[in-house]
Motif scaffolding. Structure first.
Motif, PDB file in Angstrom:
ATOM      1  N   LEU A  41       0.827  -1.200   0.000  1.00 37.71           N
ATOM      2  CA  LEU A  41       0.000   0.000   0.000  1.00 37.71           C
ATOM      3  C   LEU A  41       0.866   1.257   0.000  1.00 37.71           C
ATOM      4  O   LEU A  41       0.516   2.259  -0.641  1.00 37.71           O
ATOM      5  CB  LEU A  41      -0.942  -0.007   1.208  1.00 37.71           C
ATOM      6  CG  LEU A  41      -2.079  -1.030   1.159  1.00 37.71           C
ATOM      7  CD1 LEU A  41      -2.914  -0.963   2.430  1.00 37.71           C
ATOM      8  CD2 LEU A  41      -2.966  -0.817  -0.062  1.00 37.71           C
ATOM      9  N   VAL A  42       2.001   1.207   0.703  1.00 33.93           N
ATOM     10  CA  VAL A  42       2.923   2.343   0.679  1.00 33.93           C
ATOM     11  C   VAL A  42       3.445   2.554  -0.739  1.00 33.93           C
ATOM     12  O   VAL A  42       3.520   3.684  -1.240  1.00 33.93           O
ATOM     13  CB  VAL A  42       4.086   2.122   1.661  1.00 33.93           C
ATOM     14  CG1 VAL A  42       5.175   3.180   1.457  1.00 33.93           C
ATOM     15  CG2 VAL A  42       3.587   2.167   3.097  1.00 33.93           C
ATOM     16  N   TRP A  43       3.782   1.449  -1.413  1.00 36.23           N
ATOM     17  CA  TRP A  43       4.259   1.553  -2.790  1.00 36.23           C
ATOM     18  C   TRP A  43       3.180   2.117  -3.714  1.00 36.23           C
ATOM     19  O   TRP A  43       3.468   2.910  -4.614  1.00 36.23           O
ATOM     20  CB  TRP A  43       4.729   0.185  -3.296  1.00 36.23           C
ATOM     21  CG  TRP A  43       6.123  -0.150  -2.893  1.00 36.23           C
ATOM     22  CD1 TRP A  43       6.524  -1.069  -1.965  1.00 36.23           C
ATOM     23  CD2 TRP A  43       7.318   0.459  -3.388  1.00 36.23           C
ATOM     24  NE1 TRP A  43       7.885  -1.074  -1.848  1.00 36.23           N
ATOM     25  CE2 TRP A  43       8.408  -0.154  -2.714  1.00 36.23           C
ATOM     26  CE3 TRP A  43       7.583   1.448  -4.326  1.00 36.23           C
ATOM     27  CZ2 TRP A  43       9.727   0.209  -2.955  1.00 36.23           C
ATOM     28  CZ3 TRP A  43       8.912   1.820  -4.569  1.00 36.23           C
ATOM     29  CH2 TRP A  43       9.961   1.190  -3.890  1.00 36.23           C
ATOM     30  N   ILE A  44       1.941   1.720  -3.488  1.00 36.82           N
ATOM     31  CA  ILE A  44       0.834   2.231  -4.293  1.00 36.82           C
ATOM     32  C   ILE A  44       0.720   3.745  -4.124  1.00 36.82           C
ATOM     33  O   ILE A  44       0.558   4.494  -5.102  1.00 36.82           O
ATOM     34  CB  ILE A  44      -0.489   1.539  -3.911  1.00 36.82           C
ATOM     35  CG1 ILE A  44      -0.539   0.123  -4.491  1.00 36.82           C
ATOM     36  CG2 ILE A  44      -1.689   2.332  -4.403  1.00 36.82           C
ATOM     37  CD1 ILE A  44      -0.683   0.075  -6.014  1.00 36.82           C
ATOM     38  N   VAL A  45       0.806   4.220  -2.886  1.00 38.28           N
ATOM     39  CA  VAL A  45       0.739   5.667  -2.628  1.00 38.28           C
ATOM     40  C   VAL A  45       1.883   6.392  -3.332  1.00 38.28           C
ATOM     41  O   VAL A  45       1.686   7.446  -3.963  1.00 38.28           O
ATOM     42  CB  VAL A  45       0.766   5.944  -1.111  1.00 38.28           C
ATOM     43  CG1 VAL A  45       0.926   7.439  -0.844  1.00 38.28           C
ATOM     44  CG2 VAL A  45      -0.504   5.427  -0.452  1.00 38.28           C
ATOM     45  N   LEU A  46       3.076   5.827  -3.245  1.00 37.15           N
ATOM     46  CA  LEU A  46       4.228   6.437  -3.908  1.00 37.15           C
ATOM     47  C   LEU A  46       4.037   6.473  -5.419  1.00 37.15           C
ATOM     48  O   LEU A  46       4.424   7.457  -6.079  1.00 37.15           O
ATOM     49  CB  LEU A  46       5.507   5.675  -3.553  1.00 37.15           C
ATOM     50  CG  LEU A  46       5.979   5.794  -2.102  1.00 37.15           C
ATOM     51  CD1 LEU A  46       7.191   4.885  -1.860  1.00 37.15           C
ATOM     52  CD2 LEU A  46       6.324   7.242  -1.765  1.00 37.15           C
ATOM     53  N   MET A  47       3.430   5.428  -5.970  1.00 44.57           N
ATOM     54  CA  MET A  47       3.170   5.395  -7.408  1.00 44.57           C
ATOM     55  C   MET A  47       2.144   6.449  -7.820  1.00 44.57           C
ATOM     56  O   MET A  47       2.246   7.056  -8.887  1.00 44.57           O
ATOM     57  CB  MET A  47       2.686   4.000  -7.825  1.00 44.57           C
ATOM     58  CG  MET A  47       3.738   2.915  -7.732  1.00 44.57           C
ATOM     59  SD  MET A  47       5.082   3.184  -8.916  1.00 44.57           S
ATOM     60  CE  MET A  47       6.239   1.914  -8.382  1.00 44.57           C
ATOM     61  N   VAL A  48       1.149   6.675  -6.978  1.00 38.77           N
ATOM     62  CA  VAL A  48       0.156   7.723  -7.256  1.00 38.77           C
ATOM     63  C   VAL A  48       0.827   9.094  -7.237  1.00 38.77           C
ATOM     64  O   VAL A  48       0.560   9.949  -8.096  1.00 38.77           O
ATOM     65  CB  VAL A  48      -1.009   7.662  -6.244  1.00 38.77           C
ATOM     66  CG1 VAL A  48      -1.916   8.880  -6.376  1.00 38.77           C
ATOM     67  CG2 VAL A  48      -1.818   6.382  -6.447  1.00 38.77           C
ATOM     68  N   ILE A  49       1.708   9.311  -6.264  1.00 37.34           N
ATOM     69  CA  ILE A  49       2.449  10.576  -6.198  1.00 37.34           C
ATOM     70  C   ILE A  49       3.310  10.743  -7.441  1.00 37.34           C
ATOM     71  O   ILE A  49       3.390  11.840  -8.029  1.00 37.34           O
ATOM     72  CB  ILE A  49       3.304  10.630  -4.918  1.00 37.34           C
ATOM     73  CG1 ILE A  49       2.400  10.672  -3.679  1.00 37.34           C
ATOM     74  CG2 ILE A  49       4.239  11.839  -4.936  1.00 37.34           C
ATOM     75  CD1 ILE A  49       3.151  10.527  -2.371  1.00 37.34           C
TER      76      ILE A  49
END
Length: 299
Positions: free
Chosen positions: A29-37
């Motif tokens: 989920l942290v990686w997903i947030v970073l990808m959205v950013i």
């Protein structure tokens, strides 16, 4: 095949089934947030030269058609790649199911849409407690809803329901349901949904809507259904922004008498309660993740 009817074998909506085997834990989920950013940065990077060349007005009108999808594309590519890698190796649950019990899809869809509009009205008093929106942000919101109708509809009624439901319910909530109880999972995913709006004036109502969407997704596993609910909410907001008599109204209470406002509030509250009772009565099958079908049960 019916829009809401599932079947054994390959999923009809293949774009969604590409993520069936992506069951994110907290690290994912942290990686997903970073990808959205990262996606938001890429979108901004693409639009910046056009602003520098003097096309600021055009970017303000049409830029969302480019920057908004780009914000989610890196996350979707990442989730799809991990899903393909995990296939056959992890316990997986479908990102989109149709757990409606004995109820017909059209009945559930109608109830969900009505319940969404009722909730938007019921939670209005909470929004009324917030401080006034800064003038700059208010102007930005008016520009967002006041552009060409087709641009606004595509942005708020198509892109937002699809991408935000994919992320907040299909990825975040489904992953959390695997890790924790449904109540906490729904609340965390609703907070995440509120946070991506990046301001309290949208974030507070988004949290309550996120709880509603999350509950419906937990009970039915249907991402298409929560997309429909999101579509109903955003399209109603767009339609109201185009009604001249409501153009300068922030709340329904600004245009309705106290008696009319209270009467509509009572009707909306009853509609919401009946909708919740309907969804509460949907049974959940053993082995599923809430309403999300275990992959072995649909392939």
């Amino acid at each position: 095949m019916s829009f809401f009817k599932g079947h054994k074998g390959r999923r009809s909506y293949d774009l969604l089934s590409n993520y069936n085997h992506f069951m994110p834990g907290y690290t994912n989920l942290v990686w997903i947030v970073l990808m959205v950013i990262l996606g938001a940065f890429i979108g901004s990077l693409i639009l910046t030269p056009f602003i520098a060349m003097g096309y600021r007005n055009e970017v303000e009108i049409y830029g969302m058609l480019i920057s908004y999808p780009l914000m989610f594309i890196p996350a979707m590519l990442y989730a799809s790649a991990v899903s393909r890698r995990n296939e056959g190796f992890v316990e997986s649950y479908a990102i989109d199911s149709s757990n409606f019990g004995s109820r017909k899809g059209i009945t559930v869809a109608f109830a969900a849409a009505v319940m969404t509009l009722a909730t938007a009205y019921v939670i209005e008093p909470v929004s009324m407690l917030l401080p006034d929106m800064p003038e700059e942000m208010e102007m930005m919101m008016k520009r967002l809803l006041g552009g060409p109708a087709w641009v606004t509809l595509l942005s708020v009624s198509i892109f937002a329901p699809f991408f935000e439901e994919w992320l907040c319910r299909g990825i975040v909530l489904r992953g959390l349901l695997k890790k924790t109880g449904p109540t906490l999972a729904i609340l965390i995913s609703a907070l995440f949904f509120a946070a991506i709006h990046m301001n309290i004036w949208q974030g507070v109502p988004a949290f309550f809507m996120g709880v509603l969407f999350g509950y419906v997704y937990y009970k039915t596993g249907s991402l298409k259904l929560t997309m429909l609910m999101h579509f109903a909410n955003n399209t109603m907001a767009f339609a109201m922004s185009r009604i001249p008599s409501l153009e300068n109204a922030d709340y329904f209470s600004d245009v309705l008498s106290p008696w009319a406002y209270g009467g509509v509030y009572a009707v909306a509250l009853v509609a919401l309660i009946f909708g919740l009772i309907l969804f509460k009565g949907i049974p959940q099958k053993e082995g599923n993740l809430g309403g999300c079908q275990k992959i072995d049960s649909i392939f």
